[in-house]
Scaffold this motif. Sequence first.
Motif, PDB file in Angstrom:
ATOM      1  N   SER A  37      31.093  55.198  23.141  1.00 37.53           N
ATOM      2  CA  SER A  37      31.834  54.303  22.276  1.00 37.53           C
ATOM      3  C   SER A  37      32.806  53.472  23.116  1.00 37.53           C
ATOM      4  O   SER A  37      33.165  53.844  24.234  1.00 37.53           O
ATOM      5  CB  SER A  37      32.602  55.105  21.226  1.00 37.53           C
ATOM      6  OG  SER A  37      33.516  55.989  21.854  1.00 37.53           O
ATOM      7  N   HIS A  38      33.225  52.324  22.557  1.00 39.69           N
ATOM      8  CA  HIS A  38      34.162  51.427  23.232  1.00 39.69           C
ATOM      9  C   HIS A  38      35.236  51.005  22.239  1.00 39.69           C
ATOM     10  O   HIS A  38      34.997  50.964  21.021  1.00 39.69           O
ATOM     11  CB  HIS A  38      33.449  50.199  23.786  1.00 39.69           C
ATOM     12  CG  HIS A  38      32.460  50.514  24.866  1.00 39.69           C
ATOM     13  ND1 HIS A  38      32.829  50.714  26.174  1.00 39.69           N
ATOM     14  CD2 HIS A  38      31.109  50.662  24.819  1.00 39.69           C
ATOM     15  CE1 HIS A  38      31.754  50.974  26.899  1.00 39.69           C
ATOM     16  NE2 HIS A  38      30.696  50.937  26.110  1.00 39.69           N
ATOM     17  N   SER A  39      36.393  50.658  22.768  1.00 39.93           N
ATOM     18  CA  SER A  39      37.505  50.271  21.904  1.00 39.93           C
ATOM     19  C   SER A  39      38.213  49.048  22.466  1.00 39.93           C
ATOM     20  O   SER A  39      38.219  48.802  23.670  1.00 39.93           O
ATOM     21  CB  SER A  39      38.510  51.425  21.757  1.00 39.93           C
ATOM     22  OG  SER A  39      39.113  51.709  23.004  1.00 39.93           O
ATOM     23  N   LEU A  40      38.781  48.289  21.554  1.00 39.36           N
ATOM     24  CA  LEU A  40      39.648  47.147  21.885  1.00 39.36           C
ATOM     25  C   LEU A  40      40.956  47.365  21.134  1.00 39.36           C
ATOM     26  O   LEU A  40      40.953  47.534  19.907  1.00 39.36           O
ATOM     27  CB  LEU A  40      38.996  45.831  21.452  1.00 39.36           C
ATOM     28  CG  LEU A  40      39.885  44.577  21.521  1.00 39.36           C
ATOM     29  CD1 LEU A  40      40.348  44.304  22.940  1.00 39.36           C
ATOM     30  CD2 LEU A  40      39.151  43.361  20.942  1.00 39.36           C
ATOM     31  N   ARG A  41      42.045  47.396  21.857  1.00 35.17           N
ATOM     32  CA  ARG A  41      43.328  47.600  21.189  1.00 35.17           C
ATOM     33  C   ARG A  41      44.409  46.730  21.840  1.00 35.17           C
ATOM     34  O   ARG A  41      44.355  46.459  23.038  1.00 35.17           O
ATOM     35  CB  ARG A  41      43.750  49.069  21.220  1.00 35.17           C
ATOM     36  CG  ARG A  41      44.159  49.596  22.568  1.00 35.17           C
ATOM     37  CD  ARG A  41      44.477  51.087  22.497  1.00 35.17           C
ATOM     38  NE  ARG A  41      45.102  51.589  23.705  1.00 35.17           N
ATOM     39  CZ  ARG A  41      44.469  51.976  24.795  1.00 35.17           C
ATOM     40  NH1 ARG A  41      43.154  51.912  24.816  1.00 35.17           N
ATOM     41  NH2 ARG A  41      45.133  52.422  25.845  1.00 35.17           N
ATOM     42  N   TYR A  42      45.352  46.323  20.997  1.00 36.43           N
ATOM     43  CA  TYR A  42      46.496  45.536  21.447  1.00 36.43           C
ATOM     44  C   TYR A  42      47.768  46.308  21.141  1.00 36.43           C
ATOM     45  O   TYR A  42      47.918  46.879  20.045  1.00 36.43           O
ATOM     46  CB  TYR A  42      46.534  44.175  20.746  1.00 36.43           C
ATOM     47  CG  TYR A  42      45.390  43.258  21.130  1.00 36.43           C
ATOM     48  CD1 TYR A  42      45.453  42.488  22.286  1.00 36.43           C
ATOM     49  CD2 TYR A  42      44.248  43.177  20.338  1.00 36.43           C
ATOM     50  CE1 TYR A  42      44.406  41.657  22.641  1.00 36.43           C
ATOM     51  CE2 TYR A  42      43.200  42.343  20.682  1.00 36.43           C
ATOM     52  CZ  TYR A  42      43.280  41.590  21.839  1.00 36.43           C
ATOM     53  OH  TYR A  42      42.242  40.771  22.196  1.00 36.43           O
ATOM     54  N   LEU A  43      48.682  46.317  22.091  1.00 34.82           N
ATOM     55  CA  LEU A  43      49.987  46.937  21.923  1.00 34.82           C
ATOM     56  C   LEU A  43      51.052  45.857  21.909  1.00 34.82           C
ATOM     57  O   LEU A  43      51.158  45.078  22.859  1.00 34.82           O
ATOM     58  CB  LEU A  43      50.255  47.931  23.056  1.00 34.82           C
ATOM     59  CG  LEU A  43      49.238  49.053  23.254  1.00 34.82           C
ATOM     60  CD1 LEU A  43      49.664  49.946  24.413  1.00 34.82           C
ATOM     61  CD2 LEU A  43      49.063  49.865  21.991  1.00 34.82           C
ATOM     62  N   PHE A  44      51.842  45.790  20.825  1.00 37.19           N
ATOM     63  CA  PHE A  44      52.947  44.852  20.711  1.00 37.19           C
ATOM     64  C   PHE A  44      54.244  45.653  20.735  1.00 37.19           C
ATOM     65  O   PHE A  44      54.333  46.724  20.121  1.00 37.19           O
ATOM     66  CB  PHE A  44      52.882  44.052  19.403  1.00 37.19           C
ATOM     67  CG  PHE A  44      51.587  43.311  19.195  1.00 37.19           C
ATOM     68  CD1 PHE A  44      50.814  42.901  20.267  1.00 37.19           C
ATOM     69  CD2 PHE A  44      51.148  43.020  17.908  1.00 37.19           C
ATOM     70  CE1 PHE A  44      49.630  42.212  20.076  1.00 37.19           C
ATOM     71  CE2 PHE A  44      49.961  42.329  17.702  1.00 37.19           C
ATOM     72  CZ  PHE A  44      49.196  41.930  18.783  1.00 37.19           C
ATOM     73  N   MET A  45      55.243  45.128  21.422  1.00 35.17           N
ATOM     74  CA  MET A  45      56.542  45.794  21.464  1.00 35.17           C
ATOM     75  C   MET A  45      57.627  44.741  21.589  1.00 35.17           C
ATOM     76  O   MET A  45      57.398  43.648  22.123  1.00 35.17           O
ATOM     77  CB  MET A  45      56.603  46.780  22.623  1.00 35.17           C
ATOM     78  CG  MET A  45      56.456  46.136  24.006  1.00 35.17           C
ATOM     79  SD  MET A  45      55.862  47.255  25.265  1.00 35.17           S
ATOM     80  CE  MET A  45      54.087  47.126  24.967  1.00 35.17           C
ATOM     81  N   GLY A  46      58.794  45.067  21.064  1.00 33.22           N
ATOM     82  CA  GLY A  46      59.903  44.124  21.148  1.00 33.22           C
ATOM     83  C   GLY A  46      61.194  44.771  20.715  1.00 33.22           C
ATOM     84  O   GLY A  46      61.205  45.832  20.081  1.00 33.22           O
ATOM     85  N   ALA A  47      62.306  44.147  21.081  1.00 35.46           N
ATOM     86  CA  ALA A  47      63.643  44.630  20.733  1.00 35.46           C
ATOM     87  C   ALA A  47      64.413  43.514  20.055  1.00 35.46           C
ATOM     88  O   ALA A  47      64.230  42.335  20.358  1.00 35.46           O
ATOM     89  CB  ALA A  47      64.375  45.110  21.983  1.00 35.46           C
TER      90      ALA A  47
END
Length: 367
Positions: A37-47
Amino acid sequence: MSPGARRARLLLLLLLLLLFLLLQLPTVAAQRRPPRSHSLRYLFMGASVPDLGLPLFEARGYVDDQLFVSYSHESRRAEPRAQWVRTGAASQLWLQLSQSLKGWDHMFIVDFWTIMDNHNHSKVTKLGVSSESHTLQVILGCEVQEDNSTTGFWKYGYDGQNHLEFCPETLDWRAAEPKAQATKLEWEVNKIRAKQNRAYLQRDCPEQLRQLLELGRGVLDRQVPPLVKMTHHVTSAVTTLRCQALSFYPQNITMKWLKDRQPLDAEDVEPKDVLPNGDGTYQRWVALAVAPGEEQRYTCQVEHPGLDQPLTASWEAPMSGTLVVGIISGIAVCIIVLFTGILFRILRKRQASRGAMGDYVLAECLK
């Protein structure tokens, strides 16, 4: 053609057939190996207060475990982080990706203020800025399973705690804490946004993942099997077996302990996270406390996409010093006996040749 020639020709054909089958064995094994299996993910972060050193918005994109793109609110640009996305074939996909990240930048900041308002965290001081800093984290993406089915995920975390999770099947949000209820109700009124989220998770994200996998062919689909070894550690209080899997890729790996060939309960095992190596491969180990003298009853079983079948490892007790000395002494005695025998045979041959030469000289003198 003579019968002997026919037999020789038949033997040659059989040898060629055997060589062909041996050469085909790796190919057959690779064909039988199940796809991963394969995955595509995005991580967003902010203050909310970037002056503390945290960004207002920062994004990172991963295919499986490989970072391929980064984006920041300050630069407003998508930066490639992998060599395989720097090719000309990725230009169109990169344009779409840049536009998506700019849109998520705006969405993230709006959502951030909404969540802060619902927590009464958006109060400002006389200087016009918030008196305290808060953080928001988002993870979204999809996974394509081995049977080509897809699953999507879209989760929010606020100040380091789970906050909201989108449910694409029902087009609503699941609140992870009571303070998230206000944001949940506010977002569920907007059905257009919910449908857009579902379309991305179920259609756009899997399609983008397949395009990225095509660009990264040969890099993302490589399979490096682990090197497995067992170590033994003894302290005053306990004896520990440690099973190590080294230099493998991809990072998904299963390691479990067996006692008398039966799986142990998970609570008896001390698992460790998968750790990256500097060369792009990974390592992991699991430890188990055992009773002294019972080490031979335990084996470690490892499953990995790079292996055609599970690999097992067990502890091999080192030989004692007396046994090693005995083996070395035995080998030395055998060598001495062998050389003695050879020397004895050489001497006998020399004596026999000298005796024959003496008889020959004596016969000449008698003449």
